[in-house]
Enzyme design. Sequence first.
Site, short mmCIF file in Angstrom:
data_model
loop_
_atom_site.label_atom_id
_atom_site.label_comp_id
_atom_site.label_asym_id
_atom_site.label_seq_id
_atom_site.Cartn_x
_atom_site.Cartn_y
_atom_site.Cartn_z
N ASN A 12 29.65 41.12 34.45
CA ASN A 12 30.59 40.10 34.95
C ASN A 12 29.79 39.15 35.84
O ASN A 12 29.47 39.50 36.97
CB ASN A 12 31.71 40.81 35.73
CG ASN A 12 32.65 39.82 36.40
OD1 ASN A 12 32.60 38.63 36.14
ND2 ASN A 12 33.51 40.34 37.27
N LYS A 14 30.61 36.40 37.12
CA LYS A 14 31.44 35.71 38.12
C LYS A 14 31.07 34.22 38.17
O LYS A 14 30.73 33.63 37.15
CB LYS A 14 31.32 36.39 39.49
CG LYS A 14 31.65 37.89 39.39
CD LYS A 14 31.84 38.54 40.72
CE LYS A 14 32.11 40.03 40.52
NZ LYS A 14 32.38 40.74 41.75
N HIS A 100 41.07 40.95 37.33
CA HIS A 100 40.04 41.34 38.30
C HIS A 100 40.62 41.22 39.71
O HIS A 100 41.43 40.34 39.98
CB HIS A 100 38.82 40.42 38.14
CG HIS A 100 37.64 40.92 38.90
ND1 HIS A 100 37.52 40.72 40.26
CD2 HIS A 100 36.55 41.63 38.52
CE1 HIS A 100 36.38 41.29 40.67
NE2 HIS A 100 35.78 41.85 39.63
N GLU A 102 39.49 40.03 42.29
CA GLU A 102 39.31 38.69 42.90
C GLU A 102 40.38 37.72 42.39
O GLU A 102 40.82 36.85 43.14
CB GLU A 102 37.89 38.18 42.59
CG GLU A 102 36.85 38.97 43.39
CD GLU A 102 35.47 39.06 42.75
OE1 GLU A 102 35.19 38.29 41.80
OE2 GLU A 102 34.68 39.91 43.19
N GLU A 172 38.07 49.62 39.26
CA GLU A 172 37.19 49.01 40.26
C GLU A 172 37.83 49.12 41.64
O GLU A 172 38.63 48.26 42.03
CB GLU A 172 36.96 47.53 39.94
CG GLU A 172 36.30 47.29 38.60
CD GLU A 172 35.59 45.94 38.57
OE1 GLU A 172 34.39 45.94 38.30
OE2 GLU A 172 36.23 44.91 38.83
N GLY A 178 30.96 44.63 45.34
CA GLY A 178 30.05 43.74 46.06
C GLY A 178 29.72 44.22 47.47
O GLY A 178 29.18 43.47 48.28
N SER A 218 29.67 47.96 42.70
CA SER A 218 28.30 48.24 43.15
C SER A 218 27.52 49.18 42.23
O SER A 218 26.75 50.02 42.70
CB SER A 218 28.31 48.78 44.59
OG SER A 218 28.87 47.81 45.46
#
Length: 256
Positions: A12, A14, A100, A102, A172, A178, A218
């Site tokens: 991904n 991003k 996702h 985000e 996730e 991250g 991560s």
Amino acid sequence: MANERRPLIAGNWKMHKTIKESVELVDGIIGSLAKQPVEGVDVLVCPAFTALERVSKRLSGTDIALGGQNCSHLREGARTGEISPLMLLDAGCTFVILGHSERRSYFHETNEMIGAKVKLALECGLRPVLCVGEALEQREQGRTFDVLRTQIEGCLTGLAAEQLAKVTVAYEPIWAIGTGRTATPETAQEAHRFIRGLIASLSMAQVANGTRILYGGSVKPENAASLLAQPDIDGALVGGASLKADAFYAIITSAR
Ligand code: PGA
């Protein structure tokens, strides 16, 4: 049934990489795989929309699949700034990441909206990678399973078994994305097993046994093998470490 779950390693990217940088990255991945092929592992890359078509051209003749990072719940229309799943197909995608964390937090996507996207993506012939996962506070309050149930049921209820069979789920945990903080293999496995049970209850065990459930948060070359060794972890959705060809290739090799 188990051998239907070929591991999938998905990158991904991003909001990173220009078109030129995206082509360089994918060329690096293709080059490593050509030099030392990795059997039995599926690979997916999800660049920014602007780079999709160029990356798609590079991928032709390889086994690497292409995906978008989001799409609309509508086929077309007056939705300034949105991308239709049909446009992703047109650019060469076969997958799309949906829901996702985000997107959920910064763009206020609800389970209902994500569910509509999943449904349309499937109708258009794309394979959704549905992301779910709890926030740190929710985990600390012992609500992880409730959150996962709400997300899975909210996004996947009402799909036919043959549609559900085309969905990949990515677990996730938000606190691991991250942050450099990974779920332990045991913690991840517990969540993956729970998610597989939820999918079984939405359809049937046969579908759930074939559903690929990826871990994300991560993932790096150093921790990938121990996560992927868990019985219900069928691959990885990789953010930061997918931006470097050598790190991504190392994660692919650890899925073998
Ligand atoms: P990360 O991101 O690997 O950088 O934690 C994973 C993701 O958000 O999909």
